[in-house]
Design a protein around this motif. Structure first.
Motif, PDB file in Angstrom:
ATOM      1  N   LEU A   1       0.822  -1.212   0.000  1.00 21.87           N
ATOM      2  CA  LEU A   1       0.000   0.000   0.000  1.00 21.87           C
ATOM      3  C   LEU A   1       0.855   1.261   0.000  1.00 21.87           C
ATOM      4  O   LEU A   1       0.504   2.257  -0.643  1.00 21.87           O
ATOM      5  N   VAL A   2       1.994   1.228   0.696  1.00 22.64           N
ATOM      6  CA  VAL A   2       2.923   2.368   0.645  1.00 22.64           C
ATOM      7  C   VAL A   2       3.462   2.521  -0.768  1.00 22.64           C
ATOM      8  O   VAL A   2       3.523   3.621  -1.316  1.00 22.64           O
ATOM      9  N   ASN A   3       3.843   1.392  -1.381  1.00 23.58           N
ATOM     10  CA  ASN A   3       4.318   1.425  -2.761  1.00 23.58           C
ATOM     11  C   ASN A   3       3.231   1.977  -3.682  1.00 23.58           C
ATOM     12  O   ASN A   3       3.519   2.733  -4.614  1.00 23.58           O
ATOM     13  N   ASN A   4       1.984   1.609  -3.427  1.00 28.14           N
ATOM     14  CA  ASN A   4       0.881   2.110  -4.249  1.00 28.14           C
ATOM     15  C   ASN A   4       0.752   3.621  -4.158  1.00 28.14           C
ATOM     16  O   ASN A   4       0.403   4.268  -5.138  1.00 28.14           O
TER      17      ASN A   4
ATOM     18  N   ARG B   1       0.744   5.836  -7.330  1.00 25.84           N
ATOM     19  CA  ARG B   1      -0.363   6.752  -7.614  1.00 25.84           C
ATOM     20  C   ARG B   1       0.188   8.133  -7.990  1.00 25.84           C
ATOM     21  O   ARG B   1      -0.262   8.750  -8.950  1.00 25.84           O
ATOM     22  N   LYS B   2       1.186   8.615  -7.247  1.00 24.80           N
ATOM     23  CA  LYS B   2       1.816   9.905  -7.546  1.00 24.80           C
ATOM     24  C   LYS B   2       2.501   9.849  -8.907  1.00 24.80           C
ATOM     25  O   LYS B   2       2.420  10.794  -9.695  1.00 24.80           O
TER      26      LYS B   2
ATOM     27  N   PHE C   1      -0.193   2.103 -15.185  1.00 30.21           N
ATOM     28  CA  PHE C   1       0.128   2.233 -13.767  1.00 30.21           C
ATOM     29  C   PHE C   1      -1.119   2.446 -12.922  1.00 30.21           C
ATOM     30  O   PHE C   1      -1.185   1.977 -11.783  1.00 30.21           O
ATOM     31  N   ASN C   2      -2.120   3.106 -13.461  1.00 35.50           N
ATOM     32  CA  ASN C   2      -3.388   3.238 -12.736  1.00 35.50           C
ATOM     33  C   ASN C   2      -4.017   1.859 -12.525  1.00 35.50           C
ATOM     34  O   ASN C   2      -4.511   1.545 -11.442  1.00 35.50           O
TER      35      ASN C   2
ATOM     36  N   GLN D   1      -4.854  -0.080  -8.926  1.00 36.43           N
ATOM     37  CA  GLN D   1      -6.177  -0.634  -8.630  1.00 36.43           C
ATOM     38  C   GLN D   1      -6.110  -2.129  -8.356  1.00 36.43           C
ATOM     39  O   GLN D   1      -6.742  -2.620  -7.404  1.00 36.43           O
ATOM     40  N   GLN D   2      -5.362  -2.861  -9.159  1.00 34.39           N
ATOM     41  CA  GLN D   2      -5.254  -4.310  -8.970  1.00 34.39           C
ATOM     42  C   GLN D   2      -4.540  -4.657  -7.661  1.00 34.39           C
ATOM     43  O   GLN D   2      -4.930  -5.600  -6.980  1.00 34.39           O
ATOM     44  N   THR D   3      -3.518  -3.898  -7.307  1.00 34.49           N
ATOM     45  CA  THR D   3      -2.804  -4.150  -6.060  1.00 34.49           C
ATOM     46  C   THR D   3      -3.713  -3.896  -4.864  1.00 34.49           C
ATOM     47  O   THR D   3      -3.730  -4.685  -3.911  1.00 34.49           O
TER      48      THR D   3
END
Length: 168
Positions: free
Chosen positions: A112-115, A119-120, A147-148, A152-154
């Motif tokens: 989630l941190v990687n996400n 996202r940025k 990347f979006n 979302q998948q992660t």
């Protein structure tokens, strides 16, 4: 075997080698070192992560140094690198100044941190779409879309995994 309590069921583990690890444990630790080296981290960092993943309880730097046969200074740097990646956490024992390290079992936090970073990155790619022309515009739009979808998948994967864990 030493008191490092690596295997969950000591009765079923192979006899340890001269370094205190079974051949399969030593192989796993070595493989983790090689893998993380390919990710741009020092091999010592990967070896320490592999070692900590096999541990059943937190361990201090003196024990790591003795059992891994590596310099305390290098293992200290490796532990801090793993901590910055949220792969290990540190703790202290009551009445002691020694710091113990253990592998983090909730790696979904790392995803989630990687996400958040992804996202940025996606937002930055998207901001370039209106200013680009031709193939560059299409490339930026395609990368932002890719990347979006990854983000979302992660998030869906982590939510599904957490739901399965809660149900079991």
């Amino acid at each position: 075997m030493t008191d490092h309590d690596i295997t969950p069921d000591a009765g079923s583990s192979p006899a340890p080698g001269p370094d205190g690890f079974s051949d399969t444990e030593a192989s796993f630790i070595s493989e983790m070192g090689s893998l993380m080296e390919r990710w741009g981290l020092p091999q010592a960092t990967g070896r320490l992560f592999g070692y900590l993943l096999l541990r059943n309880k937190p361990v201090d730097l003196d024990t790591m140094t003795r059992e891994l046969g590596q310099a305390k200074s290098g293992l200290s740097v490796a532990a801090r690198q793993l901590e910055s990646w949220a792969l290990v956490r540190r703790s202290t024992r009551p009445g002691s100044r020694r710091i113990d390290y253990e592998a983090v079992g909730d790696l979904q936090h790392l995803l989630l941190v990687n996400n958040a970073h992804m996202r940025k990155f996606t937002e930055t790619l998207s901001s370039g779409v209106p200013v680009a022309r031709g193939e560059a515009r299409d490339r930026l739009a395609s990368l932002a879309d890719l990347f979006n979808g990854f983000v979302q998948q992660t998030e869906a994967l982590v939510a599904d995994w957490e739901a399965r864990r809660a149900a079991s």
